[in-house]
Design an enzyme around this catalytic site. Structure first.
Site, PDB file in Angstrom:
ATOM      1  N   ASP A  80     -10.635  18.011  -2.258  1.00 56.02           N
ATOM      2  CA  ASP A  80     -11.313  19.046  -3.056  1.00 56.02           C
ATOM      3  C   ASP A  80     -11.588  18.619  -4.499  1.00 56.02           C
ATOM      4  OD1 ASP A  80      -8.460  19.125  -3.228  1.00 56.02           O
ATOM      5  OD2 ASP A  80      -8.540  21.108  -4.160  1.00 56.02           O
ATOM      6  N   GLU A 138      -6.182  21.088  -2.346  1.00 59.33           N
ATOM      7  CA  GLU A 138      -4.937  20.734  -3.045  1.00 59.33           C
ATOM      8  C   GLU A 138      -4.837  21.513  -4.348  1.00 59.33           C
ATOM      9  OE1 GLU A 138      -2.146  19.432  -5.690  1.00 59.33           O
ATOM     10  OE2 GLU A 138      -4.219  19.006  -6.152  1.00 59.33           O
ATOM     11  N   GLU A 139      -5.967  21.658  -5.026  1.00 61.42           N
ATOM     12  CA  GLU A 139      -5.934  22.308  -6.345  1.00 61.42           C
ATOM     13  C   GLU A 139      -5.516  23.769  -6.246  1.00 61.42           C
ATOM     14  OE1 GLU A 139      -6.032  20.631  -8.978  1.00 61.42           O
ATOM     15  OE2 GLU A 139      -7.184  18.810  -8.590  1.00 61.42           O
ATOM     16  N   HIS A 364      -8.676  16.681 -14.799  1.00 60.29           N
ATOM     17  CA  HIS A 364      -9.234  18.038 -14.973  1.00 60.29           C
ATOM     18  C   HIS A 364     -10.116  18.146 -16.227  1.00 60.29           C
ATOM     19  CE1 HIS A 364      -6.240  20.221 -12.072  1.00 60.29           C
ATOM     20  NE2 HIS A 364      -6.484  18.978 -11.693  1.00 60.29           N
TER      21      HIS A 364
HETATM   22 ZN   LIG Z   1      -5.809  18.124  -9.998  1.00 59.93          ZN
HETATM   23 ZN   LIG Z   2      -5.182  15.657  -7.990  1.00 56.94          ZN
END
Ligand SMILES: [Zn+2]
Ligand SMILES: [Zn+2]
Length: 394
Positions: A80, A138-139, A364
């Site tokens: 993702d 995952e996020e 990020h």
């Molecule tokens: Zn991340």
């Molecule tokens: Zn990551």
């Protein structure tokens, strides 16, 4: 087999870059990884793996059978991207406005697929199976859990799991690794403090929940470090506070929410009661009432000592001991990889991916980028670690 892995990986460099850039241009957020998972499934199918799709919405599992029976090791990649507007200015920047691979999961998918190519080419020499777990979300910190619930670790049962995450603060050609906790648990809490509304000029006729909330926050931030042994760390942050409608009205209630991070199951287990004790005591002192909700989310990610030694040894053998760095301390952020390593022994290493001579941006960030020369290092490491676990030597 080490030499063969290195030779085959070297041939893949252009393909790895092309695959990573294609994924980078078409990022998809958690549970929307439709194009990404279709591409992953297609690549794994081309190699003759047994492929299952649609697990936990968009997850893919590819199974490579070795030439002789043995144990099963899983290699995990997260697929993702993030709701971030890319500002890298790269020629292969995101074409999906407002979505960006700002955590390097494009590289993770490319490296897992590259590893599948290398290992598929030497399947006859492999004792056991390699399972490629390409997970969504995952996020959102839920993809791994859902993959496990939907059977990704079964049939055949996974005996151990490995993964790497790109690290833009370490040079290409390095692995940063440690045994034990590497990421914190992440839980949430929501507290409503209920008082009695009224006119701002007459607090004696009211029970002011804003005043109580202020004391609750101060009590949490002062009591937690006084009550709990600092050698077993915990972070509590109150991150939202909502209440009130006008400058002269005392509201009926105020709602706070926050996050709790710990590095041990023991510490994590006591936090709901500790926090509720503080909330109960402070609200009672001021004549209010409360509702307390604690939402367990992600466990601590802890590297298994044995699996850590295997990955560390393989990296030292491939790249020299001077390029294997000790992770000094865990990160109080979280990873949903924690769910896998709760089930079976596992390890996650940090693969050096810093762009030489360029400014470094953290994961990020809208300008986050990796040095693509890290990709073959990741493929070598994953391939050789899997073989070492299954065959006993590389
Ligand atoms: Zn991340
Ligand atoms: Zn990551």
């Amino acid at each position: 087999m080490k030499k063969k892995i290195q030779e085959e990986t070297a041939k893949l460099f252009d393909w790895l870059v092309e695959t990573r850039r294609d994924l980078h241009m078409h990022p998809e957020t958690g549970l929307q990884e439709i194009r990404t998972s279709a591409k992953a499934a297609e690549e794994l199918q081309k190699l003759g793996l047994e492929v299952k799709t649609g697990i936990a919405t968009t997850g893919v599992v590819g199974l490579l059978h070795g030439g002789s029976p043995g144990r099963t090791i899983a290699i995990r990649a997260d697929m993702d991207a993030l709701p971030v507007r890319e500002e890298t200015g790269l020629p292969f920047a995101s074409k999906n406005n407002g979505v960006m691979h700002a955590c390097g999961h494009d590289a993770h998918v490319a490296m897992a697929l590259g590893t599948a190519r290398v290992l598929a080419g030497m399947r006859e020499q492999i004792h056991g199976n390699v399972k490629f777990i390409m997970q969504p979300a995952e996020e959102n910190l839920g993809g791994a859990r859902d993959m496990i619930v939907e059977g990704a670790m079964e049939d055949p049962k996974v005996d151990a799991i490995i993964s790497i995450h790109v690290e833009t603060h370490a040079s290409v050609g390095t692995l940063t690794i440690k045994s034990g906790p590497i990421w914190a648990s992440a839980d949430a809490f929501v507290v409503s403090i209920n008082g009695k509304g009224g006119h701002g000029s007459q607090p004696h006729d009211s029970v002011d929940p804003i005043h109580i909330a202020a004391h609750v926050i101060v009590a949490i931030q002062t009591m937690i470090p006084r009550m709990l042994d600092a050698r077993d760390p915990v972070v509590v942050s109150v991150c939202s506070i909502q209440g009130g409608t006008a400058f002269n009205i005392i509201p009926e209630s105020v709602t706070l929410s926050g996050t709790v991070r710990t590095l041990s199951q023991e510490r994590r287990a006591v936090m709901p009661a500790k926090l509720e004790d503080i909330v109960r005591g402070v609200t009672a002192t001021f004549g209010g009432t409360y509702d307390f909700t604690y939402v367990p989310a992600v466990p601590v990610t802890s590297n298994d000592p044995g699996m850590t030694e295997i990955m560390r040894g393989v990296a030292e053998d491939l790249w020299g001991a001077e390029n294997v760095l000790d992770m000094e301390r865990p990160n109080m952020g979280s990873e949903d990889y924690s769910y896998y390593v709760k089930e079976v022994p596992g390890v996650m290493g940090r693969l050096g991916a810093a762009k030489a001579g360029a400014e470094r941006y953290p994961a990020h960030h809208p300008k986050f980028d990796i040095d693509e020369r890290c990709l073959p290092f990741g493929v070598e490491l994953l391939s050789a670690t899997a073989i070492k676990f299954l065959n006993g030597n590389v």
